[in-house]
Design a protein around this motif. Structure first.
Motif, PDB file in Angstrom:
ATOM      1  N   GLN A  96      12.849  -2.971  16.057  1.00 37.22           N
ATOM      2  CA  GLN A  96      11.752  -2.532  16.923  1.00 37.22           C
ATOM      3  C   GLN A  96      12.116  -1.252  17.669  1.00 37.22           C
ATOM      4  N   THR A  97      12.795  -0.349  16.975  1.00 38.14           N
ATOM      5  CA  THR A  97      13.258   0.890  17.604  1.00 38.14           C
ATOM      6  C   THR A  97      12.864   2.058  16.711  1.00 38.14           C
ATOM      7  N   ARG A  98      12.236   3.053  17.305  1.00 34.08           N
ATOM      8  CA  ARG A  98      11.764   4.184  16.509  1.00 34.08           C
ATOM      9  C   ARG A  98      12.627   5.412  16.776  1.00 34.08           C
ATOM     10  N   CYS A  99      12.942   6.144  15.724  1.00 33.21           N
ATOM     11  CA  CYS A  99      13.626   7.423  15.905  1.00 33.21           C
ATOM     12  C   CYS A  99      12.524   8.443  16.176  1.00 33.21           C
ATOM     13  N   VAL A 100      12.519   8.998  17.402  1.00 32.95           N
ATOM     14  CA  VAL A 100      11.407   9.891  17.752  1.00 32.95           C
ATOM     15  C   VAL A 100      11.737  11.356  17.481  1.00 32.95           C
ATOM     16  N   ASN A 130      16.880   8.833   5.902  1.00 28.90           N
ATOM     17  CA  ASN A 130      15.474   8.653   6.256  1.00 28.90           C
ATOM     18  C   ASN A 130      14.847   7.737   5.203  1.00 28.90           C
ATOM     19  N   ALA A 131      14.797   6.438   5.548  1.00 21.80           N
ATOM     20  CA  ALA A 131      14.198   5.445   4.632  1.00 21.80           C
ATOM     21  C   ALA A 131      12.943   4.900   5.296  1.00 21.80           C
ATOM     22  N   ALA A 132      12.106   5.815   5.804  1.00 19.15           N
ATOM     23  CA  ALA A 132      10.936   5.396   6.582  1.00 19.15           C
ATOM     24  C   ALA A 132       9.765   4.997   5.696  1.00 19.15           C
ATOM     25  N   GLY A 133       9.996   4.810   4.391  1.00 18.48           N
ATOM     26  CA  GLY A 133       8.954   4.295   3.493  1.00 18.48           C
ATOM     27  C   GLY A 133       7.713   5.177   3.526  1.00 18.48           C
ATOM     28  N   PRO A 134       6.563   4.598   3.886  1.00 12.47           N
ATOM     29  CA  PRO A 134       5.326   5.385   3.896  1.00 12.47           C
ATOM     30  C   PRO A 134       5.378   6.591   4.839  1.00 12.47           C
ATOM     31  N   TRP A 135       6.287   6.537   5.822  1.00 11.47           N
ATOM     32  CA  TRP A 135       6.358   7.602   6.833  1.00 11.47           C
ATOM     33  C   TRP A 135       7.446   8.627   6.497  1.00 11.47           C
ATOM     34  N   GLN A 156      -2.442   1.147  -1.929  1.00  9.67           N
ATOM     35  CA  GLN A 156      -2.705  -0.075  -1.154  1.00  9.67           C
ATOM     36  C   GLN A 156      -2.628  -1.320  -2.019  1.00  9.67           C
ATOM     37  N   GLY A 157      -2.030  -2.360  -1.455  1.00 10.08           N
ATOM     38  CA  GLY A 157      -2.059  -3.680  -2.075  1.00 10.08           C
ATOM     39  C   GLY A 157      -2.793  -4.620  -1.131  1.00 10.08           C
ATOM     40  N   SER A 158      -3.710  -5.404  -1.644  1.00  9.26           N
ATOM     41  CA  SER A 158      -4.498  -6.308  -0.797  1.00  9.26           C
ATOM     42  C   SER A 158      -4.361  -7.728  -1.320  1.00  9.26           C
ATOM     43  N   HIS A 159      -4.310  -8.666  -0.396  1.00 10.22           N
ATOM     44  CA  HIS A 159      -4.077 -10.057  -0.788  1.00 10.22           C
ATOM     45  C   HIS A 159      -5.009 -11.001  -0.060  1.00 10.22           C
ATOM     46  N   ILE A 160      -5.394 -12.062  -0.754  1.00 10.29           N
ATOM     47  CA  ILE A 160      -6.071 -13.174  -0.079  1.00 10.29           C
ATOM     48  C   ILE A 160      -5.282 -14.452  -0.372  1.00 10.29           C
ATOM     49  N   ALA A 240      -2.622  -6.891   3.846  1.00 11.64           N
ATOM     50  CA  ALA A 240      -2.551  -5.713   2.980  1.00 11.64           C
ATOM     51  C   ALA A 240      -1.310  -4.906   3.338  1.00 11.64           C
ATOM     52  N   GLY A 241      -0.869  -4.079   2.410  1.00 13.88           N
ATOM     53  CA  GLY A 241       0.283  -3.219   2.662  1.00 13.88           C
ATOM     54  C   GLY A 241       0.150  -1.978   1.807  1.00 13.88           C
ATOM     55  N   VAL A 242       1.010  -0.986   2.059  1.00 16.92           N
ATOM     56  CA  VAL A 242       0.982   0.188   1.180  1.00 16.92           C
ATOM     57  C   VAL A 242       2.343   0.386   0.523  1.00 16.92           C
ATOM     58  N   ARG A 243       2.305   0.702  -0.762  1.00 11.54           N
ATOM     59  CA  ARG A 243       3.519   1.103  -1.471  1.00 11.54           C
ATOM     60  C   ARG A 243       3.713   2.591  -1.247  1.00 11.54           C
ATOM     61  N   PRO A 244       4.903   2.990  -0.805  1.00  8.08           N
ATOM     62  CA  PRO A 244       5.141   4.426  -0.706  1.00  8.08           C
ATOM     63  C   PRO A 244       5.677   4.929  -2.051  1.00  8.08           C
ATOM     64  N   GLY A 278       9.749   6.719  -2.395  1.00  2.00           N
ATOM     65  CA  GLY A 278       9.355   5.711  -3.393  1.00  2.00           C
ATOM     66  C   GLY A 278      10.393   4.613  -3.541  1.00  2.00           C
ATOM     67  N   GLY A 279      10.302   3.906  -4.648  1.00  2.00           N
ATOM     68  CA  GLY A 279      11.228   2.791  -4.896  1.00  2.00           C
ATOM     69  C   GLY A 279      10.491   1.474  -4.919  1.00  2.00           C
ATOM     70  N   LYS A 280      11.220   0.427  -5.237  1.00  2.00           N
ATOM     71  CA  LYS A 280      10.629  -0.916  -5.221  1.00  2.00           C
ATOM     72  C   LYS A 280      11.688  -1.938  -4.828  1.00  2.00           C
ATOM     73  N   LEU A 281      11.235  -3.138  -4.541  1.00  2.00           N
ATOM     74  CA  LEU A 281      12.173  -4.167  -4.088  1.00  2.00           C
ATOM     75  C   LEU A 281      13.228  -4.443  -5.155  1.00  2.00           C
ATOM     76  N   THR A 282      12.770  -4.521  -6.402  1.00  2.00           N
ATOM     77  CA  THR A 282      13.651  -4.909  -7.505  1.00  2.00           C
ATOM     78  C   THR A 282      14.901  -4.035  -7.583  1.00  2.00           C
ATOM     79  N   THR A 283      14.732  -2.749  -7.239  1.00  2.00           N
ATOM     80  CA  THR A 283      15.872  -1.838  -7.409  1.00  2.00           C
ATOM     81  C   THR A 283      16.488  -1.429  -6.067  1.00  2.00           C
TER      82      THR A 283
HETATM   83  C1  LIG Z   1       1.177  -4.902  -1.868  1.00  2.00           C
HETATM   84  C2  LIG Z   1       2.542  -4.507  -2.334  1.00  2.00           C
HETATM   85  C3  LIG Z   1       3.100  -5.152  -3.418  1.00  2.00           C
HETATM   86  C4  LIG Z   1       4.372  -4.799  -3.847  1.00  2.00           C
HETATM   87  N1  LIG Z   1       4.893  -5.470  -4.907  1.00  2.00           N
HETATM   88  C5  LIG Z   1       6.133  -5.164  -5.318  1.00  2.00           C
HETATM   89  C6  LIG Z   1       6.693  -5.864  -6.405  1.00  2.00           C
HETATM   90  O1  LIG Z   1       6.058  -6.741  -6.991  1.00  2.00           O
HETATM   91  N2  LIG Z   1       7.952  -5.554  -6.792  1.00  2.00           N
HETATM   92  C7  LIG Z   1       8.670  -4.581  -6.177  1.00  2.00           C
HETATM   93  O2  LIG Z   1       9.801  -4.352  -6.572  1.00  2.00           O
HETATM   94  N3  LIG Z   1       8.154  -3.876  -5.136  1.00  2.00           N
HETATM   95  C8  LIG Z   1       6.901  -4.147  -4.700  1.00  2.00           C
HETATM   96  N4  LIG Z   1       6.351  -3.450  -3.664  1.00  2.00           N
HETATM   97  C9  LIG Z   1       7.082  -2.305  -3.116  1.00  2.00           C
HETATM   98  C10 LIG Z   1       8.020  -2.631  -2.002  1.00  2.00           C
HETATM   99  O3  LIG Z   1       7.408  -3.421  -1.014  1.00  2.00           O
HETATM  100  C11 LIG Z   1       8.442  -1.300  -1.403  1.00  2.00           C
HETATM  101  O4  LIG Z   1       9.069  -0.566  -2.405  1.00  2.00           O
HETATM  102  C12 LIG Z   1       9.417  -1.485  -0.285  1.00  2.00           C
HETATM  103  O5  LIG Z   1       8.828  -2.169   0.792  1.00  2.00           O
HETATM  104  C13 LIG Z   1       9.854  -0.132   0.202  1.00  2.00           C
HETATM  105  O6  LIG Z   1      10.835  -0.361   1.138  1.00  2.00           O
HETATM  106  P1  LIG Z   1      11.227   0.751   2.157  1.00  2.00           P
HETATM  107  O7  LIG Z   1      12.330   0.165   2.976  1.00  2.00           O
HETATM  108  O8  LIG Z   1      11.465   2.034   1.445  1.00  2.00           O
HETATM  109  O9  LIG Z   1       9.930   0.983   3.034  1.00  2.00           O
HETATM  110  P2  LIG Z   1       9.258  -0.012   4.057  1.00  2.00           P
HETATM  111  O10 LIG Z   1       9.436  -1.420   3.638  1.00  2.00           O
HETATM  112  O11 LIG Z   1       7.869   0.493   4.272  1.00  2.00           O
HETATM  113  O12 LIG Z   1      10.108   0.211   5.380  1.00  2.00           O
HETATM  114  C14 LIG Z   1      10.096   1.422   6.086  1.00  2.00           C
HETATM  115  C15 LIG Z   1      10.480   1.095   7.493  1.00  2.00           C
HETATM  116  O13 LIG Z   1      10.733   2.298   8.202  1.00  2.00           O
HETATM  117  C16 LIG Z   1      10.266   2.118   9.517  1.00  2.00           C
HETATM  118  N5  LIG Z   1      10.064   3.443  10.144  1.00  2.00           N
HETATM  119  C17 LIG Z   1       9.115   4.368   9.871  1.00  2.00           C
HETATM  120  N6  LIG Z   1       9.278   5.459  10.646  1.00  2.00           N
HETATM  121  C18 LIG Z   1      10.349   5.201  11.433  1.00  2.00           C
HETATM  122  C19 LIG Z   1      11.018   5.945  12.474  1.00  2.00           C
HETATM  123  N7  LIG Z   1      10.606   7.154  12.858  1.00  2.00           N
HETATM  124  N8  LIG Z   1      12.091   5.371  13.091  1.00  2.00           N
HETATM  125  C20 LIG Z   1      12.537   4.137  12.709  1.00  2.00           C
HETATM  126  N9  LIG Z   1      11.945   3.391  11.725  1.00  2.00           N
HETATM  127  C21 LIG Z   1      10.871   3.934  11.116  1.00  2.00           C
HETATM  128  C22 LIG Z   1       8.969   1.344   9.357  1.00  2.00           C
HETATM  129  O14 LIG Z   1       8.590   0.705  10.546  1.00  2.00           O
HETATM  130  C23 LIG Z   1       9.374   0.362   8.271  1.00  2.00           C
HETATM  131  O15 LIG Z   1       9.918  -0.814   8.838  1.00  2.00           O
HETATM  132  C24 LIG Z   1       5.084  -3.772  -3.195  1.00  2.00           C
HETATM  133  C25 LIG Z   1       4.517  -3.138  -2.097  1.00  2.00           C
HETATM  134  C26 LIG Z   1       3.252  -3.496  -1.675  1.00  2.00           C
HETATM  135  C27 LIG Z   1       2.645  -2.802  -0.493  1.00  2.00           C
END
Ligand SMILES: Cc1cc2nc3c(=O)[nH]c(=O)nc-3n(C[C@H](O)[C@H](O)[C@H](O)COP(=O)(O)OP(=O)(O)OC[C@H]3O[C@@H](n4cnc5c(N)ncnc54)[C@H](O)[C@@H]3O)c2cc1C
Length: 426
Positions: A96-100, A130-135, A156-160, A240-244, A278-283
């Motif tokens: 719960q800490t942001r790098c500003v 910098n592993a800020a994913g979508p950011w 975007q990924g959406s789930h019910i 819902a979530g977003v894949r970066p 980019g990237g995915k969980l698997t790798t």
């Molecule tokens: C709907 C959906 C389905 C998916 N399905 C699969 C799947 O089936 N198989 C698979 O392998 N992958 C899947 N993925 C992809 C996988 O979830 C992502 O690849 C993974 O979450 C990316 O991880 P990440 O750590 O790079 O980014 P994130 O998980 O987005 O984490 C980034 C983190 O950085 C933090 N952050 C941002 N800015 C700052 C800052 N300034 N200071 C500090 N922290 C900061 C954010 O709060 C966040 O916690 C899916 C994704 C989605 C959305």
């Protein structure tokens, strides 16, 4: 991953119903044959063709399909277990800490960090990842004041979540006429998780929500496949979530590369910046390994990589969830079976720590609802950085799906009274 974390990763068979608009079945089988043999599949059974009988949950018009193996992981638990592993290897985790902002000076990074209560502090670092994913790109531009070498596409990924739609442990992967894929996965014993990705998202990643259109889309694809009709009233939860994804300028969201790209920058003598696009969980582990190998020149004392076979916390000294829950029930005869199974699949062998000194049900403290006892709440606060009820009910577990509003309020009260700094509002 299955060997590293047998508690949170489980093998899953996917059934792919074959319908006339799809490629010929032989072609899909050939693709699955390659999938079976190119990946290092050691523990999982191979793919096979299927014929559906009268007992199938699918509509009678769907008579053939294919089946293949993959794995399922609880992503939130995968993250927290990695954070625990970091702590156990001497790292500091600031949740719960942001790098500003961050600036380079005299061979180091000077970082300004902000906690969720608004308080700020600074640290220095020899390298910044910098592993800020979508950011990731926004962080480079807005917080570092630099040009980002790549763009990021948000998909975007959406789930019910609905009450269990079909029996059996298999998941279904439904290929719609428009080429999009919808999956239906058995979820937490009582539910089915239905979701899709490949929808481009333009807004703020923190505000992503399932749209009405996506809900209709998921319901219609499922209703085109399954006998049992689903309606909006069946939905018990959505998210819902977003894949970066690294922007490779592809026109089709489903064709954007799922691979990762690492960008290292820094002049000689400057502290390096490594950004992950980019990237995915698997790798994720492979990604981390290549990130460290790119940084190794800056850390001459870095040792060889070791994570391939090292278990994640809780994956030590256990072989499977069923084996561990059986052992738990034998040793603690009073422990409800469902609780033993949930704990085994959440905490793995760390469950012994959770049960240390406990000799009967009342030692677990008050029952807060849905199998959540005070003891587990304390464990999550002490070991897994949980601070508020949303951390406990949605991020460290999915007990939010099972607890009533009044039970959740009870948990809030417990956290307010017992956590060192008082609970935060979710
Ligand atoms: C709907 C959906 C389905 C998916 N399905 C699969 C799947 O089936 N198989 C698979 O392998 N992958 C899947 N993925 C992809 C996988 O979830 C992502 O690849 C993974 O979450 C990316 O991880 P990440 O750590 O790079 O980014 P994130 O998980 O987005 O984490 C980034 C983190 O950085 C933090 N952050 C941002 N800015 C700052 C800052 N300034 N200071 C500090 N922290 C900061 C954010 O709060 C966040 O916690 C899916 C994704 C989605 C959305």
């Amino acid at each position: 991953l299955l060997a590293k974390a047998p508690h949170i990763v489980k093998p899953l068979r996917f059934i792919l119903p074959h319908r006339p608009h799809l490629r010929p079945a032989w072609m899909i089988r050939a693709g699955l044959f390659l999938y079976d043999h190119l990946g290092k599949r050691e523990k999982l059974p191979g793919s096979r063709g299927l014929r559906f009988g009268a007992g199938s949950p699918l509509k009678a018009s769907i008579s053939r399909g294919l089946e293949y193996s993959d794995c399922w992981v609880d992503d939130a638990r995968l993250v927290v277990l990695n954070a625990m592993a970091i702590r156990e290897h001497g790292g500091h985790v600031h949740t719960q800490t942001r790098c500003v902002s961050a600036r380079r000076s005299k061979g180091l990074w000077h970082l300004h960090l902000e906690r969720s209560d608004g308080s700020r502090y600074s640290i220095r670092a020899s390298a910044l990842v910098n592993a800020a994913g979508p950011w990731v790109a926004r962080f480079i531009k807005e917080d570092l004041g630099q040009q980002s070498p790549y763009g990021i596409r948000l998909i975007q990924g959406s789930h019910i979540v609905v009450p269990r739609l079909f029996d059996g442990d298999e998941a279904y992967i439904l290929q719609n006429e428009d080429g999009r894929i919808v999956f239906a996965i058995p979820y937490l014993e009582r539910f089915t998780l239905i979701g899709t990705t490949d929808h481009e998202y333009q807004g703020d990643p923190a505000k992503v929500k399932i749209t009405e259109g996506e809900i209709d889309y998921l319901l219609s694809v499922v209703n085109n496949h399954f006998k049992r009709p689903l309606a909006r009233a069946d939905i018990v939860h959505t998210y819902a979530g977003v894949r970066p994804l690294c922007d490779d300028e592809s026109n089709d969201p489903s064709a954007v590369t799922r691979d990762y790209t690492l960008a290292l920058s820094g002049l000689p003598g400057e502290a390096p910046l490594l950004s992950v696009f980019g990237g995915k969980l698997t790798t994720y582990r492979k990604l981390a390994e290549s990130a460290l190998s790119q940084l190794s020149a800056h850390f001459p004392k870095m040792t060889a990589s070791w994570t391939a076979s090292a278990p994640l916390p809780g994956g030590e000294q256990m072989s499977s969830v069923s084996e561990l829950s059986e052992r738990l029930c034998q040793q603690f005869g009073w422990l409800p079976q469902a609780l033993a199974k949930r704990w085994a699949s959440s905490y793995g062998s760390r469950v012994w720590q959770l049960l240390d000194g406990v000799s009967n049900l009342s030692d677990l403290g008050e029952h807060l609802g849905a199998g959540l006892y005070e003891r587990e709440v304390d464990y999550l606060c002490q070991q897994e950085w949980a601070k508020c009820s949303a951390d406990i009910l949605w991020r460290r577990s999915k007990l939010g799906l099972f607890m009533t509003a009044s039970q959740q309020t009870k948990l809030d009260h417990y956290l307010l009274q017992h956590s060192p700094q008082g609970a935060r509002v979710a």
